[in-house]
Every structure is written in C-alpha cells, then in structure tokens.
Motif scaffolding. Structure first.
Motif, mmCIF file in Angstrom:
data_model
loop_
_atom_site.group_PDB
_atom_site.id
_atom_site.type_symbol
_atom_site.label_atom_id
_atom_site.label_comp_id
_atom_site.label_asym_id
_atom_site.label_seq_id
_atom_site.Cartn_x
_atom_site.Cartn_y
_atom_site.Cartn_z
ATOM 1 N N THR A 304 0.849 -1.186 0.000
ATOM 2 C CA THR A 304 0.000 0.000 0.000
ATOM 3 C C THR A 304 0.885 1.236 0.000
ATOM 4 N N SER A 305 0.366 2.302 -0.593
ATOM 5 C CA SER A 305 1.091 3.580 -0.589
ATOM 6 C C SER A 305 0.697 4.438 0.604
ATOM 7 N N ALA A 306 -0.198 3.948 1.453
ATOM 8 C CA ALA A 306 -0.635 4.696 2.631
ATOM 9 C C ALA A 306 0.544 4.933 3.573
ATOM 10 N N PRO A 307 0.545 6.050 4.302
ATOM 11 C CA PRO A 307 1.665 6.333 5.208
ATOM 12 C C PRO A 307 1.759 5.358 6.371
ATOM 13 N N LYS A 308 0.639 4.698 6.719
ATOM 14 C CA LYS A 308 0.650 3.754 7.825
ATOM 15 C C LYS A 308 -0.246 2.577 7.483
ATOM 16 N N LEU A 309 0.141 1.384 7.943
ATOM 17 C CA LEU A 309 -0.628 0.188 7.637
ATOM 18 C C LEU A 309 -1.961 0.199 8.380
ATOM 19 N N PRO A 310 -2.995 -0.385 7.779
ATOM 20 C CA PRO A 310 -4.272 -0.531 8.474
ATOM 21 C C PRO A 310 -4.171 -1.559 9.594
ATOM 22 N N ASP A 311 -5.120 -1.508 10.503
ATOM 23 C CA ASP A 311 -5.108 -2.380 11.673
ATOM 24 C C ASP A 311 -5.805 -3.701 11.347
ATOM 25 N N VAL A 312 -5.156 -4.516 10.506
ATOM 26 C CA VAL A 312 -5.733 -5.811 10.114
ATOM 27 C C VAL A 312 -4.671 -6.895 10.127
ATOM 28 N N ALA A 313 -3.641 -6.762 10.963
ATOM 29 C CA ALA A 313 -2.537 -7.714 10.941
ATOM 30 C C ALA A 313 -3.018 -9.136 11.199
ATOM 31 N N VAL A 314 -3.824 -9.317 12.227
ATOM 32 C CA VAL A 314 -4.424 -10.628 12.489
ATOM 33 C C VAL A 314 -5.924 -10.467 12.347
ATOM 34 N N CYS A 315 -6.483 -11.091 11.331
ATOM 35 C CA CYS A 315 -7.899 -10.961 11.030
ATOM 36 C C CYS A 315 -8.431 -12.370 10.811
ATOM 37 N N GLY A 316 -9.682 -12.466 10.513
ATOM 38 C CA GLY A 316 -10.226 -13.771 10.206
ATOM 39 C C GLY A 316 -10.635 -14.544 11.435
ATOM 40 N N TYR A 317 -11.914 -14.542 11.728
ATOM 41 C CA TYR A 317 -12.426 -15.313 12.843
ATOM 42 C C TYR A 317 -13.130 -16.548 12.299
ATOM 43 N N ASN A 318 -13.243 -17.583 13.144
ATOM 44 C CA ASN A 318 -13.823 -18.851 12.710
ATOM 45 C C ASN A 318 -15.313 -18.699 12.430
ATOM 46 N N VAL A 319 -15.734 -19.208 11.285
ATOM 47 C CA VAL A 319 -17.145 -19.204 10.885
ATOM 48 C C VAL A 319 -17.448 -20.546 10.221
ATOM 49 N N ASP A 320 -18.701 -20.736 9.843
ATOM 50 C CA ASP A 320 -19.123 -21.898 9.058
ATOM 51 C C ASP A 320 -19.585 -21.384 7.705
ATOM 52 N N LEU A 321 -18.717 -21.477 6.703
ATOM 53 C CA LEU A 321 -19.042 -20.935 5.387
ATOM 54 C C LEU A 321 -20.185 -21.687 4.716
ATOM 55 N N ASP A 322 -20.368 -22.960 5.044
ATOM 56 C CA ASP A 322 -21.482 -23.710 4.461
ATOM 57 C C ASP A 322 -22.818 -23.117 4.867
ATOM 58 N N LYS A 323 -22.886 -22.573 6.081
ATOM 59 C CA LYS A 323 -24.130 -21.961 6.539
ATOM 60 C C LYS A 323 -24.260 -20.523 6.029
ATOM 61 N N LEU A 324 -23.141 -19.807 5.947
ATOM 62 C CA LEU A 324 -23.189 -18.412 5.497
ATOM 63 C C LEU A 324 -23.451 -18.305 4.000
ATOM 64 N N TYR A 325 -22.804 -19.168 3.204
ATOM 65 C CA TYR A 325 -22.895 -19.091 1.748
ATOM 66 C C TYR A 325 -23.188 -20.476 1.164
ATOM 67 N N PRO A 326 -24.290 -21.101 1.515
ATOM 68 C CA PRO A 326 -24.526 -22.497 1.092
ATOM 69 C C PRO A 326 -24.612 -22.673 -0.416
#
Length: 335
Positions: A304-326
């Motif tokens: 990224t060309s942004a002066p500072k990195l966004p606050d997303v270093a550790v992201c991604g929480y556990n979900v059930d994709l079969d239920k969210l997007y069957p």
C-alpha cells in the motif's frame, strides 16, 4: 528465487549480535544486513517454542527490504519473523507459546504482525516487490522484531541440539514507494473425526480506508490438509485470491500472478482449509499447538502507498461458510 534484487544499494553493512543488540545501528546510506539468529539455544524437548526479541528504539522509521531464512533443517519445524508493538520481553531468549513449558510467555503483549516465515520443505526465500519494504521503529506499530522457532525435535545432546537458526534482515533508512503488510488468519475447529473429511473456515471484514494490493499468499496445515483456498467478496462477486491442493507441503508464499487483486473498504475475505482423515484411527485436534495437531494458517501479503498500515494484521475469525454461503461453496470448489 533471487535473494538479492537489483534495487538494493551498492553496498551492505553486516551486523551480527550473539543474542540481541542494545541498539541495531542502521547505516544512513545503503543497506544494513542484521544477522538475527538464535544464540546457541538448547532444545530440551519436542514441540519446544523459543523466541528471540530485538527492540528498535529509533525515533525515525527503518524499512525491511528483504528477509533470508537460515534454519537448522534437522530440528526446526518452522520459524516466523514477527513484528511486535508491545514486547512480552524486550530482548534475549524466552519460551513463547510453548504448551509444554510452565515458564512460557506470550510471543508479544501487543499487536503481532507476521513479516516472514520458513517451514520444513521451504527451499526458496521470498523476494520482496521492487521498491517496497516493511516499516519498523519510529511511530510504526512495530517496535520489536521477534524470531519464533518451533523445534520438532528435542534432546539433551548439546552437540546435536544447539541451535543458531534465524534470519538475515535487510534494513535501510530510505523509505520505499510501497509499504508491505500481511493479513494473517489463524484458524481451527472441532477435532477431526477418524476416517472423515472436515474443514476450518475463516472470514475477515476489511473496514479500513487504504486500498491494499495483494502480492502473495500462503497456506499452512499439517499432514491431513488437502485444500487451502481464499476469496475476496466485493458487492457479491467472488474473486479467488489463491488456492493450493497441498497446504501441508510447505509454508512458502506463492507469488500471486494477478497484480490487479485489490482489497478495499467493505470487502470480505473468506478462507477455508480442507482435511481428509482417511486411514486415521484417532480424533485429530484442530488448532495451533503441537505438530500432531491439525491447523489452518493463511497469510495474505499486500502493498500500500498509505503512510501507515491498516489495523488488520491478524484478522479472520472462525465461521461456518457452508451456513453463510450455502449456494456458493460448491460453485467455487471449496471442498
């Protein structure tokens, strides 16, 4: 892959510290090579996790332009170069995330960012994009570098189990055009039944302003892993970020061939690891920890060309994709 790339300065200053330096002197011109290595660590048991910390107290930012791994392949399962905002221990060696030790500490007491990694099976180092680097020190969120090493094998024979593994870290004070960051998923799930298939799913909602451009990705499971796949969802449209049918083979980042995959505010990133326990007669725990567990790690590298990195270093929480997007899972070959 090439270790040295053409945009490096014409000269290098090598810096070696036996454990950790009081301060890492970075040249005002050119590149300093910091030999960040374990200082003869004794491995006393299998699945030992050991960390080595190094503070960067410079008031001005410093940039990492390349990282080269130097592992002891006989005993190291994997090692990770982390950036940390608030140290658990400022300098020196300490047990970290070690479930077998009563003296174990957290790797970092603040925000933890994965910067580079190596695991058994990796033979090439990652070459950074041209004119890009990782910002540390100054007012960045990285005030400390940490080498976290997971030893698959341990013992008491000093001649065989004394370790000097680590990384060479290339440092400069000259700001590159692009700053590098990583979105890291650390996923798990219920124990995997013997003889059956299973998945571990994650979802990350990106709500920051800077646009990110994906430049690499990498999955890591253990021996039951048969799939690693990640998608960006934007306005209902799914775009594949990366896929592997052998996520347990290696932790190498695979450079993304599509330079036009971006992540913008409002995008959703979904990821899945798939497992096949055919022939296994016991339940397999699924989550970070011992080498006999299963796990699902995903790193998505971006610039990224942004002066500072966004606050997303550790992201991604556990979900059930079969239920969210069957209706979409089958269409996108997610198992």
């Amino acid at each position: 892959m090439n270790v040295f790339v053409g945009f490096f300065a014409l000269f290098f200053v090598a810096l070696v510290c036996p454990a950790a330096c009081d301060e890492v002197p970075v040249s005002d011109n050119g590149t300093t090579v910091f030999n960040f290595r374990m200082p003869g660590v004794k491995t006393t048991h299998s699945d030992q996790y050991t960390c080595l910390g190094q503070m960067f107290r410079s008031s001005e930012p410093i940039y990492i332009t390349n990282v080269v791994a130097f592992p002891n392949m006989d005993i190291v399962h994997h090692m990770i170069l982390f950036g940390c905002s608030v140290p658990a221990q400022e300098e020196g060696v300490y047990y970290c995330q070690d479930m077998t030790s009563d003296d174990s500490m957290e790797t970092c007491d603040g925000q933890l960012q994965l910067l580079s990694k190596w695991s058994a099976g990796d033979y090439d180092n990652i070459t950074f994009p041209i004119d890009a680097g990782i910002q540390i020190g100054g007012d960045s969120d990285i005030q400390q570098l940490i080498v976290e090493t997971h030893y698959a094998t341990g013992g008491v024979d000093d001649s065989m189990y004394t370790d000097y593994s680590g990384f060479d870290v290339y440092l400069t004070r000259n700001r590159p055009e692009q700053i590098i960051g990583t979105i890291y998923f650390i996923l798990g799930g219920p124990p995997i039944p013997p003889g059956e298939t299973a998945t571990a799913d994650g979802l990350c909602e990106y709500n920051e302003e800077p646009e990110l451009r994906v430049w690499n990705y990498g999955f890591h499971t253990h021996t039951l892993g048969v799939l690693g796949v990640a998608f960006r969802i934007r306005n209902g449209t799914w775009t594949e970020i990366g896929r592997t049918d052998d996520p347990g083979r290696t932790e190498v980042f695979y450079v993304n061939p599509d330079d036009n995959i971006t992540i913008q505010k409002g995008d959703i990133i979904v990821a899945r690891c798939g497992y096949d326990a055919a022939g296994v007669e016991v339940w397999t725990p699924n989550g970070p920890g011992f080498k006999h567990n299963e796990m699902c790690n995903l790193g998505i590298g971006y610039t990224t060309s942004a002066p500072k990195l966004p606050d997303v270093a550790v992201c991604g929480y556990n979900v059930d994709l079969d239920k969210l997007y069957p209706e979409l899972i089958h269409n996108h070959r997610m198992m």
